[in-house]
Enzyme design. Sequence first.
Site, mmCIF file in Angstrom:
data_model
loop_
_atom_site.group_PDB
_atom_site.id
_atom_site.type_symbol
_atom_site.label_atom_id
_atom_site.label_comp_id
_atom_site.label_asym_id
_atom_site.label_seq_id
_atom_site.Cartn_x
_atom_site.Cartn_y
_atom_site.Cartn_z
ATOM 1 N N PRO A 2 0.805 -1.217 0.000
ATOM 2 C CA PRO A 2 0.000 0.000 0.000
ATOM 3 C C PRO A 2 0.841 1.272 0.000
ATOM 4 C CG PRO A 2 -0.627 -1.517 1.771
ATOM 5 C CD PRO A 2 0.658 -1.964 1.231
ATOM 6 N N GLU A 3 0.671 2.057 -1.030
ATOM 7 C CA GLU A 3 1.240 3.399 -1.084
ATOM 8 C C GLU A 3 0.039 4.346 -1.168
ATOM 9 O OE1 GLU A 3 4.209 3.867 -4.121
ATOM 10 O OE2 GLU A 3 4.816 1.786 -3.983
#
Length: 329
Positions: A2-3
Site C-alpha cells: 500500500p502506497e
Amino acid sequence: MPELPEVETVARGLQGSIAGRRILSVTLRKTDFIDDPVAIERELPGRQIARVERFGKFILLQLASKNDTLGVAVEGTRAGNGITQPEALAEALLVHLGMTGNLSPHHAEQPLAKHTHVTFVLDDGRELRYIDPRRFGRMAYLAGETLAAELLRFGAEPLLVSAEEFARRVRSSRARIKALLLDQRVLRGVGNIYADESLWSARIHPARVGASLKPAEAGNLLRALQKILRKAIQMRGSSISDFVDVDGLQGDYQQRHKVYGREGEKCFRCCAKVQRILVAGRSSHFCPVCQRAPNSGSRAASLRKRALSGVRVAKKKAKRKMRLRTSKG
DNA sequence: CTCGATCCCTGGACGC
DNA sequence: TGCGTCCAGGGATCGA
C-alpha cells in the site's frame, strides 16, 4: 504494497462503510506493531468514528469528540492554558498498512483470518479487523498535541503541493531524487512503485541528485507524479502481491506499470531493456536510454567538473585583472 | 547531511 | 514432498 493510491482507496472505502459507526469493544492479539496497546484498549471502546481519511500512507480514523458521542455535557474545556484551540482533528487512530496490512469490516460470524491482530466490534454487528502477516504496519491512538506533533513529522501531500514548494524541497537536497521521493519527511505517501513510475514518465534517472534537477525537470516530475497518482487512485491502486481494498477487490493500476516489476522487458518508449538497480537501498526500475544516468556520480566526473569550474574561476580572475590594468593605464 | 547496513516479519519462489 | 535459503519491502536506527 500500500502506497498513496492504495491507502486512499482503503480510506475512501472505510469512509463509506464505517464512518458514523461506534466502536463497542476492542480485542488485541499481537501488539508489537502498536505504539501503546493499553491506550487503544482504554480510549476506543464507546467511541464513534467520525470520519476516515488518508494522511500520507496512514489511514486516520478520526474519533468524534466524547461530548458529541455521549450527547452529554461532559466537563468543560480542558484547555488549562487559556488558549482555546478548536482542533478539527483532536483524536485519531492512525493505521499504517506497512507491506501487507489490511483494514476492513467483516461480518462478526465470519471466521478470523490468519494474522488478524486487532478486532474492533462495531455497533452494527460487524467487526473492523486489522490483518497483517508481516506486521510491518503500525497502529497508534494519538490525541491533541501528540497527534499534531506526529503529523508534523511528515512532508507535503503530493497531490496538493505546489510546483514551487516541490521544486524547493527537491532541489535543496544533495540526496538522490529516488531517496527524496521515498522520504516521508519530504513528501508523504509516495512509495517505491510510484516513485519509479513517475521518474520514468519524467525521464529522470533515479540516482540523480535532487539539487541537480533543473526547475523544469522538477516541474515535469511533479506533474508526472500527480497524474500517475490520480490515475492509480481512479483504478483503485496497484495489486502486486496481495493488496485488496475493503471489499476484497484488487486494484488495476499494476496493468499500467511502465517500469516497476518489468526488469529485462522492453521500455514502452524506446524498446531498451528496463533495468533494476539499487538506489537508496531500494530496487529501482528505469530505462537506461530514456533516463540518462547522472555523470556527476562518478569520481572522474566530479574531478572533471571541479577542474572545469576551477578553470572558469581562473579565467574570470584574469579578465578582472586585465580590466583593472587597462582602466588604470 | 547523506549514506549504507541491519533489523523487523512472513510467504512465496527456487533449488536440491 | 519437504526441506533450506533467499528475497521483497517501509521505516527506524545506528555508525561512518
